[in-house]
Design a protein around this motif. Structure first.
Motif, mmCIF file in Angstrom:
data_model
loop_
_atom_site.group_PDB
_atom_site.id
_atom_site.type_symbol
_atom_site.label_atom_id
_atom_site.label_comp_id
_atom_site.label_asym_id
_atom_site.label_seq_id
_atom_site.Cartn_x
_atom_site.Cartn_y
_atom_site.Cartn_z
ATOM 1 N N LEU B 30 0.799 -1.155 -0.074
ATOM 2 C CA LEU B 30 0.206 -0.297 0.288
ATOM 3 C C LEU B 30 0.707 1.143 -0.416
ATOM 4 O O LEU B 30 1.467 1.419 0.820
ATOM 5 N N ALA B 31 0.708 2.324 -1.450
ATOM 6 C CA ALA B 31 1.761 3.109 -1.708
ATOM 7 C C ALA B 31 0.503 4.092 -1.516
ATOM 8 O O ALA B 31 -0.523 4.764 -0.207
ATOM 9 N N GLY B 33 -2.162 3.482 -2.927
ATOM 10 C CA GLY B 33 -3.436 3.688 -2.448
ATOM 11 C C GLY B 33 -4.786 3.515 -3.805
ATOM 12 O O GLY B 33 -5.404 2.571 -3.481
ATOM 13 N N GLN B 34 -4.452 4.189 -4.958
ATOM 14 C CA GLN B 34 -5.755 4.914 -5.357
ATOM 15 C C GLN B 34 -6.203 3.607 -6.438
ATOM 16 O O GLN B 34 -7.258 3.261 -7.403
ATOM 17 N N ILE B 37 -7.643 0.483 -4.026
ATOM 18 C CA ILE B 37 -8.306 0.094 -2.293
ATOM 19 C C ILE B 37 -8.907 -0.455 -3.261
ATOM 20 O O ILE B 37 -10.319 -0.912 -3.075
ATOM 21 N N PRO B 38 -9.572 0.390 -4.397
ATOM 22 C CA PRO B 38 -10.585 0.216 -5.643
ATOM 23 C C PRO B 38 -10.778 -1.601 -4.981
ATOM 24 O O PRO B 38 -11.999 -1.915 -5.211
ATOM 25 N N ASN B 41 -11.797 -3.079 -1.948
ATOM 26 C CA ASN B 41 -13.934 -2.282 -2.072
ATOM 27 C C ASN B 41 -14.017 -3.504 -2.442
ATOM 28 O O ASN B 41 -15.387 -3.931 -1.549
ATOM 29 N N HIS B 102 -7.432 12.225 -11.792
ATOM 30 C CA HIS B 102 -8.645 13.867 -10.989
ATOM 31 C C HIS B 102 -7.278 14.413 -10.750
ATOM 32 O O HIS B 102 -6.534 13.094 -9.260
ATOM 33 N N PRO B 104 -7.263 15.396 -7.338
ATOM 34 C CA PRO B 104 -7.474 14.911 -5.816
ATOM 35 C C PRO B 104 -7.329 12.780 -6.039
ATOM 36 O O PRO B 104 -6.023 12.062 -4.617
ATOM 37 N N ILE B 105 -7.272 12.525 -7.491
ATOM 38 C CA ILE B 105 -5.859 10.909 -7.171
ATOM 39 C C ILE B 105 -4.618 11.427 -7.135
ATOM 40 O O ILE B 105 -3.854 10.426 -6.794
ATOM 41 N N ASN B 107 -2.935 14.010 -5.784
ATOM 42 C CA ASN B 107 -2.639 13.986 -4.522
ATOM 43 C C ASN B 107 -2.026 12.505 -3.994
ATOM 44 O O ASN B 107 -0.930 12.554 -3.198
ATOM 45 N N ARG B 108 -2.555 11.519 -4.266
ATOM 46 C CA ARG B 108 -2.600 10.187 -2.759
ATOM 47 C C ARG B 108 -1.459 9.618 -4.498
ATOM 48 O O ARG B 108 -0.711 8.183 -3.289
#
Lengths: 175, 290, 801
Positions: B30-31, B33-34, B37-38, B41, B102, B104-105, B107-108
């Motif tokens: 996990l770095a 996670g974009q 994590i989907p 989920n 985008h 926000p994505i 950014n992580r």
């Protein structure tokens, strides 16, 4: 009390190892123990009862759950609660109150930038970030629309949100 | 859509993370996670352990060395995009990064994470391939550099061993006198590419093409180097006809046929993007010389 | 006279709450010890269930209950057919949990209730089901073909309904026509995808035997009726509340979704509150969808382009069940002639079962398909006759003095003959032409060519029957203490701004500021007569009911105030929360009026003193409350429209196509619309532009895809491409206001207006743009880039760049 532990989101996970998390949300410090698989979105909503952050897709596309994590926008559905130990988070609840709307909230109201309101908190966080983190934000239609891309709205058709971004910028710089 | 149970390991060093990789059957890193994590989920990934490397110090640095840019495993897309130093040294990176999802994505999400995830339609793996870059990986067998040409196996699969972790990715410098471009077509802004083309063109003193590096994402089961196109370009005068003729050679590389037109539409997109990318790169090379 | 707020862009009362994260969507309702439901859903489009083993799930820690069709008691039955119609030859509805058979991927097979959602999802995966898959025919035409695999074994040919309607004599019209134009158009399946999925939370109170249900629904009263009926409980013991609802667009009207029934059932059985929050995957496979229709439409015309007759035959995909009857197909078939006179119509449809998610109305409800069919046919007719697209439309418009225009023989969704009430169609077309800059079109086409692009003009005209019956109610009450106006109606809001426009309507009658009107809707505990929010009807039906009630309340206030002020009723004016004698300072507040009209024993406050028994003002000859009078100022009234009112509009667009990448760029988009008198133009524009975004999805981006086995291929936001802000063009809106003669406020509905004409507009623009390249006709919606590529010959167009 708002910051009393409440585990309706994860009470069945009691048999899982819990990991302590200290986090500051909207200026208030919280300490919790959480299951590693608890999503930050569920943590905020159901552990901290900050239900302004909404959940629209849980795969990172819709942007409803966008918060600010250490000052930058992030999807709370694509973040584990355990990851935010030591972090500072801001949610829509930090932007203003009913009696004192923040500038972005005020602009959305004036421009009719929301209808059902479900996607709105995510947009408010993104717009706040755009206007606060850019000394000279691109306020052309294209610039604003690019900044808003990544957040889905099914009600407004975005046009009034675009107008609200300009209006918010004006309110923020009205001196 | 909630993740299944997993063990969580907050690694404090790369060594701890590598140890953890060997202690469980099925682990994920996990770095940002974009992408991960989907998958958690959706429960398409149900690892025994998630190894979080976000608290490993020293992995979030960008270093620029003689035009080459090395990004640590925790460098976020947005961090590199906004790095003035990286932009000055290697402007292609920002142009490509602008196409990644985008803000926000970005950014992580991390660049190394995107490379490790190896989505065939992702931008940064294609950039690494175009530039003959490499990743540095650490595993129980020690540290090694893996060139991009040996890294990608197929969609979402790399050649790395199960206990290896990418600690950095290195994007070599743009050749002197070169021009660059990243051109991409998506269905919606920020989506994965229908096709994306990364191009670096170096005209010689005579204006003819001295060297060309091109890669593509979205067209095949992994990011691919467009060697045939490159070979056809070198030595030409880079006229529209010459570029079009070279671009047509991409057709054989297009194996992704889920475009509703049996791959034919994607071939045309790839050809078109190649001609546009080469034109833009040439223009930039000319501006650089001027 | 008080300032009228009708027609003003009054800001919304609800916004402060929604903007500060203080909304109350279902998942925000935090009940103590609430349990969480998750569902096991069919992975097969059609299969026999041979066994279900829930033992491992039941034994899983944290699981409170596992339900299959065998332990849900008497609700294991076919859910109701909500809108019966004689043409339904094989109506089928689903059961809450599958018994024996599954009919689509996503159908509910079992429900787990656990202490939290994570655990419930864990346990769902422990349920073992053996399926015996059956062959399927998924595509609409395949399912309708001879020898198709049947969805329901006993429904021959997969035909759920078959209906023929005639208005005039189409055969005669075709016989005398100079020219017949015939095209086949296809519109694909989409889905509403509200940002908040469906959600239900239920609490059973064992002591009072009351069932409380919070449901993210458009139809709380109807849900209550259904639950009371299914559970055999007095209606008064069931309260359904639709709190803040995060979008609906038709998907949240009543169909009796399994979860809506099962969650209350579990709350009763487990004696514990239960909550279910639909996730995004579930919304794509478990919530209803709409749009797939294939129309073959023929126009019989004179050589001058006057359309004498229309024939349309279409197949309508109803998915695996038809709980909402033929509503969509009926709306499509009755809207098929659009704004044109066309006096002779024959329209026939078959509703066909396919093994897919059931189909019920999604914003537009058959109208986008009908609009696409007639508008593309009108363009084809113009082309074949060598006439201008605008001119051929002009020659066929119903003229303003020809209203009411009745289509005898075509029954609209309300069961009444189609009758257009008013409109200025020609003016709307002219305004669209002007706003889009029709006179500069050639110039703009040349400019695009210079950039290697092709530009075309898109055009689409729509009509929309809105504001259907049967009725809605309005309840208006002036609070004696605060003087605020309380307004209730039975339907619910999904963010359209009802509370604001209803407040404006009441405020205008009672002389208060709209912010002093408190609107409560969507709560059967507050008001429980009415139907639901659908078919662009809330403003028309509830709005007029509230107007009627508020008008009566106004009369009561004036009469009471006249008594209190010892003045003639004709001299009383209402403004700023007061009743005052015109031209004087003498006034009483609405609170005082409401107090004085309510004979009191106790003086709660100063105003109340005047209403107590020993106060001078209380002197009366008869009983304190005269016979036939009710206390306070409180009125309930109802509005039942005589028939639907028809809104309309004209869209025009400049559409630019990149012939190499086959992408579409909308350079300009104009929407002329007329929804009668506008209560609040700001809200009207919001509705129109929002609807337009959904129309854009249907034109260029959104298509629910199934593979040949009936597996959904794009059940998520990564692959079902809803437009972002970057895909949506700026929309220029031109308002027209032709009042409806049918209701006191002269209004028409606007909820679906923006959506209907967008595919016809944009896709006709693509066709026009690519005419120089000989691309031919575009008769499918949506249009994806690869389809443009194929129309261009699928050849090497790269050089064109």
């Amino acid at each position: 009390m708002l910051n009393q532990p409440d585990r309706t989101a994860t009470q069945g996970l009691a048999d899982e190892d819990r990991i302590p998390v200290s986090v500051t949300v909207n200026g208030e410090a919280y300490e919790r123990s959480v299951s590693p698989r608890l999503l930050l979105s569920d943590f905020l909503r159901h552990e901290l009862r900050l239900t302004g952050t909404h959940v629209g897709c849980e795969h990172g596309v819709c942007g409803c759950c966008t918060i600010r994590l250490n000052g930058e926008t992030a999807r709370s559905c694509l973040t584990l609660a355990v990851q935010v130990d030591g972090c500072e988070i801001h949610t829509v609840e930090s932007l203003g109150s009913k009696s004192a709307l923040g500038p972005v909230q005020q602009a959305f109201k004036e421009c009719h930038g929301l209808q059902c309101g479900y996607c709105t908190p995510g947009f408010l966080m993104v717009v706040t970030d755009y206007l606060e983190n850019n000394a000279d934000p691109d306020l052309t239609d294209a610039g604003i629309r690019t900044a808003l891309s990544g957040n889905l709205c099914r009600c407004t058709g975005y046009q009034n949100i675009v107008a609200a971004v300009r209006r918010a910028h004006k309110i923020m710089h009205a001196g | 859509m909630k993740p299944a149970r997993f063990e969580y390991v907050a690694a404090k060093t790369v060594a701890e993370a590598i140890d953890a990789r060997s202690s469980f059957d099925d682990t994920v890193i996990l770095a940002g996670g974009q992408s991960l994590i989907p998958m958690l989920n959706y429960r398409v990934a149900q690892p025994d352990a998630v190894i979080d490397i976000n608290r490993v110090p020293g992995l979030d640095t960008i270093s620029v060395d003689n035009g080459a840019v090395r990004v640590g495993a925790l460098v976020r897309h947005r961090q590199l995009e906004l790095s003035a130093e990286a932009f000055a040294a290697h402007p292609l990176l920002r142009e490509a990064l602008d196409n990644v999802a985008h803000i926000p994505i970005r950014n992580r999400g991390t660049i190394c994470g995107s490379i490790a995830h190896a989505d065939a339609a992702a931008e940064m793996p294609a950039v690494l391939v175009c530039l003959d870059g490499f990743v540095t990986a650490q595993g129980s067998g020690g540290e090694r550099n893996v060139p991009a040409s040996d890294l990608f196996l197929f969609h979402m699969t790399t050649t790395l061993d199960s206990d290896e972790i990418i600690t950095s990715a290195t994007f070599p410098a743009l050749p002197k006198g070169s021009g660059y471009a990243f051109e991409e077509l998506t269905r919606r802004h920020g989506d994965y590419a229908v096709a994306g083309i990364c191009a670096v063109i170096t005209p010689g003193p005579d204006g003819n093409c001295a060297s060309a590096s091109l890669s593509a994402c979205g067209i095949a089961e992994k990011p691919v180097r467009l060697s045939a196109v490159e070979a056809a370009l070198v030595g030409t005068n880079l006229s529209d006809d010459a570029v079009s003729a070279a671009a047509a050679l991409v057709d054989d590389m297009v194996t992704n046929e889920d475009d509703g037109a049996g791959g034919r539409y994607r071939r045309q997109v790839a050809r078109t993007l190649i001609t546009r990318a080469v034109a833009k790169a040439c223009q930039r090379a000319a501006q650089g010389r001027a | 006279m008080a300032t009228r707020t009708f027609g003003e862009p009054v800001q919304r009362n609800i916004d402060d709450r929604l903007l500060t994260g203080q909304g109350h969507y279902i998942d925000d309702i935090d009940l103590p010890s609430v349990a969480h439901a998750a569902f096991l859903r069919s992975p097969f489009a059609r299969a026999k269930i041979t066994s279900i083993d829930v033992s491992a799930a039941r034994a899983h820690p944290g699981v409170l209950g596992v339900f299959t069709c065998d332990n849900i008691g008497h609700i294991d039955q076919d859910l109701p057919l909500l809108i019966p119609h004689p043409c339904l030859v094989g109506p089928r509805t689903q059961r809450p949990l599958a018994r024996g058979d599954v009919y689509y991927v996503g159908q509910t097979v079992a429900m787990v209730v656990a202490v939290d959602r994570y655990t419930a999802e864990d346990a769902v995966r422990l349920i073992e089901v053996d399926y015996d898959p059956l062959p399927v025919s998924v595509e609409l035409e395949d399912a309708a073909a001879d020898g198709a695999n049947l969805v329901h074994e006993d429904v021959a040919g997969n035909v759920a309904a078959h209906f023929v309607q005639n208005s005039g004599d189409a055969a005669a019209a075709f016989a005398r026509a100079d020219h017949v134009t015939k095209i086949t158009v296809r519109v694909e399946r989409s889905t509403a995808a509200p940002m908040e999925g469906r959600a239900v939370c239920a609490r059973w109170d064992r002591i009072t035997e009351q069932l409380m249900v919070w449901d993210s629904t458009q139809a709380p009263i109807s849900v209550r009726g259904g639950l009371a009926s299914l559970f055999d409980i007095d209606e008064d013991r069931v309260r359904v509340v639709a709190p803040d609802v995060g979008g609906g667009f038709g998907q949240k009207v009543l169909f009796f979704y399994p979860e809506e029934v099962l969650v209350p059932m579990a709350a009763i059985q487990l004696d514990r509150p239960v909550k279910w929050i639909e996730d995004r995957t579930e919304n794509f496979i478990g919530s209803t969808q709409e749009r797939t229709q294939v129309h073959t439409i023929e126009l019989a015309a004179t050589k001058d382009g006057e359309v004498l007759g229309l024939r349309d035959f279409f197949l309508h995909d109803t998915g695996s069940f038809i709980p909402y009857g033929i509503a969509i197909a009926q709306v499509a078939s009755t809207s098929i002639a659009g704004p044109y006179r066309i006096p002779n119509i024959e329209v026939e449809f078959k509703a066909i079962y396919t093994p897919t998610v059931p189909v019920t109305p999604y914003r537009g409800c058959g109208r986008p398909q009908a609009c696409f069919a007639i508008e593309r046919a009108m363009d084809k007719l113009a082309e074949e006759l060598g006439l201008d697209r605008f001119e051929v439309r002009r020659r066929n418009f119903i003229a303003p003095d020809q209203f009411p225009w009745k289509r005898e023989g075509l029954l609209f969704a309300d069961g009444l003959a189609v009758c257009y009430d008013s409109g200025e169609y020609d003016t709307a077309l002219s305004k669209a032409a002007e706003a889009i800059g029709l006179d500069r079109l050639d110039e703009m086409k040349a400019d695009a060519r210079a950039r290697g692009k092709y530009l075309g003009l898109g055009l689409g005209f729509y009509v929309e029957g809105t504001g259907l019956g049967p009725y809605e109610g309005g309840h208006v009450r002036i609070h004696p203490i605060t003087g605020k106006i309380y307004v209730n109606t039975g339907l619910s809001t999904q963010g359209q701004g009802h509370d604001t426009v209803f407040a404006q309507i009441a405020a205008d009658q009672l002389g208060v500021d709209p912010s002093d009107v408190i609107v409560v809707e969507g709560d059967t505990g507050a008001f429980d007569w009415g139907v639901a929010t659908f078919a662009s009807r809330a403003a028309v039906v509830s709005g007029n009911a509230i107007h009627k009630a508020a008008s009566k309340a106004r009369e009561m206030v004036i009469e009471a105030a006249a008594n209190m002020l010892e003045a003639a009723p004709g001299d009383i004016e209402l403004a700023e929360g007061k009743a005052r004698i015109s031209g004087s300072d003498r006034a009483v507040t609405l609170a005082e009026v409401a107090t004085a009209t309510n004979p009191l024993r106790y003086a709660f406050n100063k105003a109340a003193q005047s209403a107590t028994q020993f106060a001078p003002a209380s002197k009366h000859d008869g009983p304190p409350l005269a016979d036939g009078k009710a206390p306070g100022i409180e009125v309930t009234d109802y509005y039942s429209p005589p028939y639907s009112t028809w809104a309309y509009g004209c869209h025009a667009a400049l559409v630019e196509v990149d012939p190499a990448l086959c992408t579409v760029d909308i350079r300009q988009y104009v929407c002329v619309h007329d929804c009668g008198n506008m209560i609040n133009p700001m809200i009207v524009e919001g509705q129109v532009i929002g609807g337009m975004a959904q129309g854009l999805g249907g034109a260029l981006y959104e298509k629910v895809q199934y593979d040949q086995d009936g597996n959904p291929r794009n059940a998520g936001f990564m692959d079902f491409l809803m437009p972002y802000a970057t895909e949506m063009p700026k929309v220029d809106i031109v308002h027209m206001e032709t009042p409806s003669p049918l209701n006191p406020l002269g209004i028409k509905g606007v909820g679906e207006a923006g959506t209907i004409a967008v595919p016809a507009t944009i896709i006709s623009g693509i066709e026009d743009a690519l005419k120089p390249l000989g691309a031919g006709h575009f008769h499918e919606a949506p249009v994806f880039p690869h389809m443009i590529f194929e129309k261009l010959g699928g050849a090497d167009q790269a050089k064109a760049s």
